[in-house]
Design a protein around this motif. Structure first.
Motif, PDB file in Angstrom:
ATOM      1  N   ALA A   9       0.934  -1.345   0.048  1.00  0.00           N
ATOM      2  CA  ALA A   9      -0.075   0.101  -0.107  1.00  0.00           C
ATOM      3  C   ALA A   9       0.786   1.287  -0.070  1.00  0.00           C
ATOM      4  O   ALA A   9       0.531   2.291  -0.709  1.00  0.00           O
ATOM      5  CB  ALA A   9      -1.145  -0.049   1.307  1.00  0.00           C
ATOM      6  N   ILE A  10       1.972   1.137   0.923  1.00  0.00           N
ATOM      7  CA  ILE A  10       2.836   2.233   0.588  1.00  0.00           C
ATOM      8  C   ILE A  10       3.621   2.764  -0.651  1.00  0.00           C
ATOM      9  O   ILE A  10       3.445   3.745  -1.036  1.00  0.00           O
ATOM     10  CB  ILE A  10       4.073   2.057   1.648  1.00  0.00           C
ATOM     11  CG1 ILE A  10       3.614   2.078   3.141  1.00  0.00           C
ATOM     12  CG2 ILE A  10       5.292   2.997   1.316  1.00  0.00           C
ATOM     13  CD1 ILE A  10       4.555   1.775   4.342  1.00  0.00           C
ATOM     14  N   MET A  13       0.790   4.531  -2.813  1.00  0.00           N
ATOM     15  CA  MET A  13       0.438   5.713  -2.045  1.00  0.00           C
ATOM     16  C   MET A  13       1.760   6.519  -2.939  1.00  0.00           C
ATOM     17  O   MET A  13       1.081   7.700  -3.340  1.00  0.00           O
ATOM     18  CB  MET A  13       0.719   5.594  -0.745  1.00  0.00           C
ATOM     19  CG  MET A  13       0.341   7.148  -0.140  1.00  0.00           C
ATOM     20  SD  MET A  13       0.769   7.128   1.733  1.00  0.00           S
ATOM     21  CE  MET A  13       2.266   6.736   1.853  1.00  0.00           C
ATOM     22  N   ILE A  18      -2.953   4.798  -4.865  1.00  0.00           N
ATOM     23  CA  ILE A  18      -3.688   3.970  -3.783  1.00  0.00           C
ATOM     24  C   ILE A  18      -5.245   4.565  -3.889  1.00  0.00           C
ATOM     25  O   ILE A  18      -5.570   5.686  -4.169  1.00  0.00           O
ATOM     26  CB  ILE A  18      -3.201   4.353  -2.384  1.00  0.00           C
ATOM     27  CG1 ILE A  18      -3.703   3.478  -1.221  1.00  0.00           C
ATOM     28  CG2 ILE A  18      -3.245   5.954  -2.270  1.00  0.00           C
ATOM     29  CD1 ILE A  18      -2.728   3.714  -0.034  1.00  0.00           C
ATOM     30  N   GLN A  19      -6.208   3.671  -3.481  1.00  0.00           N
ATOM     31  CA  GLN A  19      -7.613   3.862  -3.301  1.00  0.00           C
ATOM     32  C   GLN A  19      -8.071   4.462  -1.950  1.00  0.00           C
ATOM     33  O   GLN A  19      -7.119   4.349  -1.095  1.00  0.00           O
ATOM     34  CB  GLN A  19      -8.392   2.653  -3.473  1.00  0.00           C
ATOM     35  CG  GLN A  19      -8.103   1.918  -4.958  1.00  0.00           C
ATOM     36  CD  GLN A  19      -8.664   2.771  -5.875  1.00  0.00           C
ATOM     37  OE1 GLN A  19      -9.733   3.618  -6.164  1.00  0.00           O
ATOM     38  NE2 GLN A  19      -7.770   2.848  -7.146  1.00  0.00           N
ATOM     39  N   SER A  20      -9.067   5.148  -1.946  1.00  0.00           N
ATOM     40  CA  SER A  20      -9.411   5.879  -0.669  1.00  0.00           C
ATOM     41  C   SER A  20      -9.496   4.801   0.549  1.00  0.00           C
ATOM     42  O   SER A  20      -9.104   5.066   1.657  1.00  0.00           O
ATOM     43  CB  SER A  20     -10.427   6.768  -0.796  1.00  0.00           C
ATOM     44  OG  SER A  20     -11.591   5.967  -1.045  1.00  0.00           O
ATOM     45  N   GLU A  22      -8.131   1.915   0.920  1.00  0.00           N
ATOM     46  CA  GLU A  22      -6.806   1.232   1.183  1.00  0.00           C
ATOM     47  C   GLU A  22      -6.156   2.377   1.996  1.00  0.00           C
ATOM     48  O   GLU A  22      -5.327   1.951   2.783  1.00  0.00           O
ATOM     49  CB  GLU A  22      -6.284   0.877  -0.121  1.00  0.00           C
ATOM     50  CG  GLU A  22      -5.016   0.040   0.077  1.00  0.00           C
ATOM     51  CD  GLU A  22      -4.364  -0.524  -1.169  1.00  0.00           C
ATOM     52  OE1 GLU A  22      -3.416  -1.298  -0.900  1.00  0.00           O
ATOM     53  OE2 GLU A  22      -4.677   0.000  -2.047  1.00  0.00           O
ATOM     54  N   ARG A  23      -6.287   3.535   1.656  1.00  0.00           N
ATOM     55  CA  ARG A  23      -5.654   4.634   2.332  1.00  0.00           C
ATOM     56  C   ARG A  23      -5.747   4.730   3.638  1.00  0.00           C
ATOM     57  O   ARG A  23      -4.955   4.882   4.547  1.00  0.00           O
ATOM     58  CB  ARG A  23      -5.678   5.976   1.769  1.00  0.00           C
ATOM     59  CG  ARG A  23      -4.614   7.023   2.109  1.00  0.00           C
ATOM     60  CD  ARG A  23      -4.963   8.422   1.346  1.00  0.00           C
ATOM     61  NE  ARG A  23      -3.936   9.239   1.843  1.00  0.00           N
ATOM     62  CZ  ARG A  23      -2.998   9.587   1.195  1.00  0.00           C
ATOM     63  NH1 ARG A  23      -2.601   8.968  -0.010  1.00  0.00           N
ATOM     64  NH2 ARG A  23      -2.126  10.370   1.775  1.00  0.00           N
ATOM     65  N   LEU A  26      -4.464   1.829   5.602  1.00  0.00           N
ATOM     66  CA  LEU A  26      -2.822   2.142   5.847  1.00  0.00           C
ATOM     67  C   LEU A  26      -2.665   3.172   6.710  1.00  0.00           C
ATOM     68  O   LEU A  26      -1.666   2.619   7.763  1.00  0.00           O
ATOM     69  CB  LEU A  26      -2.321   2.712   4.444  1.00  0.00           C
ATOM     70  CG  LEU A  26      -0.829   2.871   4.325  1.00  0.00           C
ATOM     71  CD1 LEU A  26       0.059   1.916   4.973  1.00  0.00           C
ATOM     72  CD2 LEU A  26      -0.499   3.627   3.108  1.00  0.00           C
ATOM     73  N   GLU A  27      -3.298   4.077   6.864  1.00  0.00           N
ATOM     74  CA  GLU A  27      -3.282   4.901   8.039  1.00  0.00           C
ATOM     75  C   GLU A  27      -3.326   4.539   9.408  1.00  0.00           C
ATOM     76  O   GLU A  27      -2.793   4.894  10.486  1.00  0.00           O
ATOM     77  CB  GLU A  27      -4.039   6.131   7.645  1.00  0.00           C
ATOM     78  CG  GLU A  27      -3.628   7.268   6.464  1.00  0.00           C
ATOM     79  CD  GLU A  27      -4.561   8.337   6.359  1.00  0.00           C
ATOM     80  OE1 GLU A  27      -5.505   8.209   6.809  1.00  0.00           O
ATOM     81  OE2 GLU A  27      -4.310   9.089   5.356  1.00  0.00           O
TER      82      GLU A  27
END
Length: 451
Positions: A9-10, A13, A18-20, A22-23, A26-27
């Motif tokens: 995912a990084i 990004m 990156i999709q919202s 998935e973001r 990740l956060e």
């Protein structure tokens, strides 16, 4: 989200793909994972360095003279060449100097150290739990044991364990003496062994007046802690009164035998001049016979504290209260394993002989019985009793993270981990030794009760 999923995912990004949903995942993962946060920082730093290198290369390729308008069909070969050159150089330097990535063997070594540290920390937690349970059991046994030298030795073993389980933050003592002693008394009575251990450590910082006040209030403590405070008071200010004092003739010389109220023995034999006699001392009768066998044999010294035969004459005084205070510093507040173990074994034997003799056994029978008990439950100088096994699954988890670290970071982490593992191994050995002391004390109390 796992760390492997987070890495992918990084990358997405940083590429802006990156999709919202998935973001958000990740956060959330980065909020709780320091390793992945460092991964983001390192990748961004690399991108910044590469961007600056490209910018400098492109800028240096731009002619300083007035720009010339060229037909749009012409290709800027100078700039293309500069970009390719920078890319090749960055890749070459990063590969040959290992600036951006370590070898798998280096990463594997650090991953193994991290897993080994996990294993030691887990074992240390288990050992601390076992120590607390064993110490609690011994505490209850000591409370039911009759007063005597054996109970005092067991009290010192409990203090040794509490000292090892003490919280790392030092106890802050009040400024006033009265408040200081009240505070230490309260902490000594705590059911929390880390607090009790802090109080044991704090005893070393008390002034003679504090110790005196503490002894006066020791009646408020349970039997083990009360014995510890009384032992400390004896160690700080031993009584000077003579319980037994007689003179006998040995090889045409006058020999003076003295035993103090706390069990200490002093023998003075006439020397070359009256002002310089030969002096022999020990903490008690049993220790004196071990330290000075020739003098003891010449004096025909037999018996135990407060009930001895000297030169064929029996001397008895029930006021003698032998307490193992001489080795308090060694046993409770730290010494080498060998010194502490030897002192513990000697004190156990001496305490058993004294208590068994006072219960009615002849001194010879008491000595034989004491050796049987001590030999049946020996003190073992423990290293860590079993090696810590590395969990392969834990190694792989750490490896997925550390393989992305650069060599400099791996070198620093490896040195730090080696120091931490060595310290953990030492603490485990000390904990094992304390657990052995506790278990032997439990067995001694049981055996001595059988007489």
């Amino acid at each position: 989200m796992t760390c492997d999923e987070a890495i992918r995912a990084i990358e997405a990004m940083l590429d802006g793909e990156i999709q919202s949903d998935e973001r958000f995942e990740l956060e959330a993962h980065l909020a709780g994972c320091e390793g992945c946060r460092r991964e983001v920082e390192e990748r961004r730093a690399f991108s910044d360095r590469l961007g600056r290198s490209l910018h400098e290369a492109l800028g240096s390729a731009t002619p300083k003279a007035r720009p010339v308008v060229r037909p749009p069909t012409r290709v800027p070969w100078m700039r293309v060449a500069a970009v390719l050159l920078v890319g090749v150089l960055v890749g070459y330097v990063g590969t040959t100097s290992r600036l951006f990535q370590a070898t798998p063997a280096e990463a594997r070594e650090v991953a193994n150290l991290l897993a080994l540290k996990d294993g030691y920390e887990s074992k240390e937690r288990d050992l601390a739990s076992n120590l607390k349970a064993a110490a609690g059991d011994l505490d209850r046994r000591v409370a039911r044991a009759p007063e005597g030298a054996v109970r005092s030795v067991c009290a010192m073993r409990l203090a040794n364990v509490a000292n090892g389980l003490a919280a790392t933050t030092p106890m802050v003592l009040p400024a006033e003496s009265d408040q200081r002693t009240q505070y230490v008394l309260r902490m000594l009575s705590s059911q929390d062994w880390s607090e009790r251990g802090q109080a044991v450590k704090a005893l070393q910082k008390l002034s003679p007046d504090d110790v005196k006040h503490l002894k006066e209030r020791a009646v408020l403590l349970n039997s083990a802690n009360r014995d510890l405070v009384e032992l400390m008071a004896l160690s700080a200010d031993p009584p000077s009164e003579h319980a037994i004092d007689l003179s006998v003739e040995d090889q045409n010389r006058i020999v003076r035998f003295i035993q103090f109220l706390d069990g200490r023995v002093r023998v003075e034999r006439a020397g070359a001049s009256p002002e310089a006699p030969e002096v022999y001392q020990a903490a008690n009768v049993i220790e004196f016979r071990a330290l000075h066998p020739v003098v003891a044999t010449n004096l025909r010294l037999r018996g135990v504290d407060g009930d001895v035969m000297v030169g064929g004459v029996r001397q008895k005084n029930s006021a003698v209260a032998p307490r193992p205070s001489a080795d308090l510093q060694v046993v409770v507040w730290g010494a080498s394993d060998a010194m502490s173990g030897d002192a513990m074994k000697a004190m156990s034997y001496q305490a058993l002989v004294t208590d068994l003799a006072h219960s009615g056994l002849k001194s010879e029978d008491a000595e034989k019985r004491a050796w049987q008990i001590v030999d049946r439950n020996p003190i073992v100088e423990w290293a860590s009793r079993s090696a810590v096994r590395v969990d392969p699954a834990q190694v792989e988890i750490h490896f997925t993270i550390v393989r992305r670290w650069n060599p400099d970071r791996l070198q620093v982490e490896r040195k730090l981990l080696q120091e931490q593992v060595a310290l953990l191994e030492q603490r485990l050995a000390e904990g094992d030794r304390r657990l052995a002391y506790i278990r032997q004390a439990q067995a001694i109390l049981v055996e001595s009760a059988k007489r």
